[in-house]
Enzyme design. Structure first.
Site, short mmCIF file in Angstrom:
data_model
loop_
_atom_site.label_atom_id
_atom_site.label_comp_id
_atom_site.label_asym_id
_atom_site.label_seq_id
_atom_site.Cartn_x
_atom_site.Cartn_y
_atom_site.Cartn_z
CD GLU A 289 -2.82 -1.33 2.38
OE1 GLU A 289 -2.67 -0.53 3.32
OE2 GLU A 289 -3.72 -2.18 2.34
CD GLU B 204 -4.60 -8.10 1.71
OE1 GLU B 204 -5.47 -7.46 2.30
OE2 GLU B 204 -3.38 -7.82 1.77
#
Ligand code: GLA
Length: 371
Positions: free
Chosen positions: A158, A263
């Site tokens: 991220e 995910e």
């Protein structure tokens, strides 16, 4: 959806038709064994073999595992001179015991990293050299410990903002933009055989995706060893569209790297803005399925999962792995994020560990796509 082809629409329709007997005889990992690995993120109770409901599901359905939290900096390296490997070792041993492909998550992130990492001990930010040394020591120690056992690492998680610019994290502010190149370099030095990944969410949105493409092009131009992009896949019933998913996979495949869906889940609850989430009051409106998932919504979810898997199958040559973020609906982080105390249903197994409509849809899709 605008570009949905007829063949694709048919495949999805077949997939969401009522479950066939095949669902009881096949497992996910069997159904997709010639396509990609099928993974699950495990929590502590699961990899410690204390969750009797999840354990048989994990063993029969999945051939890869990721650690939900256990290898994050906060837990494995809580203090400057203290590493705590007990649970990381247990996680890796679980994967080895059952012959699974073991994934490492994650080395560099702006969350779940202790404050001391960025602090000089007097309350000021550390300098670049000190932070680089801490980063190198951390990566050498953690990656080195699991050398040859962990197949691939989410090296950086991220690093991007929604508009595709670099996130102003402490890593960026203190080290500068080359913190990513350095992290990949350290990880490669610690285990030259390990695959190395950049992992992020919402890359299906064009501005952020373009930022990630630029980032990876830059890293590759510098000779940084990066094997794949991780698309987190925290999805919902309406997002991403088939086109967004497909364009995203194509954009990264063009760069010559592999793609992992890392995910995966499909949220079924009303959207709450992440930033406002924790302060939001829990209301019935925000938590509409507290007493059960309506069949209509379960079917809608099955359709969304089938749409996504039809895209993954289409690009199976470049997709190495599809990992779900959790095993059953009871375990999901989405019960408490962004609003605490909701009842969400984003996975393929319900709270009793039973297969949901989405499970059958995915298995049917795999079966029909091979006939
Ligand atoms: C992000 C992280 C994961 C996890 C999820 C939510 O996607 O990459 O490690 O924390 O959020 O559980």
């Amino acid at each position: 959806m605008r570009t949905l082809s007829l063949a694709f629409a048919l495949a999805v329709l077949v997939a969401v038709a009522p479950a066939q007997n095949s669902t009881t005889t096949q497992s996910l990992k069997e159904a997709f064994k010639s396509d990609f690995l099928i993974g699950a993120a495990l929590n502590w109770r699961q990899f410690s073999e204390k969750d009797e409901r999840a354990l048989p599901i994990i063993k029969s359905e999945f051939n890869s595992i990721s650690p939900e939290n256990q290898l994050k900096w906060q837990l494995i390296h809580p203090q400057p001179d203290k590493y705590d490997f007990a649970n990381g070792d247990r996680y890796v041993a679980f994967g080895e015991k059952y012959g699974m492909v073991v994934i490492g998550h994650t080395l560099v992130w702006h969350r779940q990293t202790p404050a001391w990492v960025f602090d000089d001990g007097k309350g000021n930010p550390v300098d670049r050299e000190t932070l680089l040394k801490r980063l190198r020591d951390h990566i050498y120690t953690v990656v080195g410990r699991y050398k040859g056992k962990i197949k691939g690492w989410d090296v950086v998680n991220e690093a991007l903002n929604e508009d595709g610019t670099m996130r102003q994290s402490q890593w960026l502010k203190i080290i500068g933009e080359d913190y990513l190149a350095k992290a990949f370099q350290f990880a490669h030095e610690a285990d030259p055989q390990a695959e190395l990944y950049y992992n992020d969410y919402a890359l299906e949105n064009e501005p952020k995706r373009n930022g990630a493409v630029r980032l990876i092009q830059k890293l590759k131009a510098q000779g940084v060893p990066i094997n794949a992009i991780g698309l987190q896949g925290h999805n919902n019933l309406r997002w991403p569209s088939v086109k967004q998913q497909e364009d995203t996979i194509k954009a990264f495949a063009k760069l010559g790297i592999k793609i992992n869906i890392t995910e995966l889940d499909v949220d079924v609850l009303p959207h709450v803005d992440e930033d406002k989430g924790p302060a939001t009051k829990l209301t019935d409106e925000l938590n509409p399925f507290a007493s059960g998932l309506p069949a209509l919504t379960a079917d809608e979810q099955a359709k969304k999962f089938a749409e996504l898997f039809a895209v993954y199958l289409k690009y199976r040559d470049v997709i190495d792995r599809v990992t779900f973020w959790g095993v059953t609906d009871g375990d999901t982080w989405l019960n408490n994020w962004p609003v605490r105390g909701r009842t969400n249903y984003p996975l393929l197994f319900d709270r009793e560990g039973k297969q949901k409509a989405a499970y059958s849809a995915i298995i049917n899709l795999a079966t029909t796509s091979k006939n």
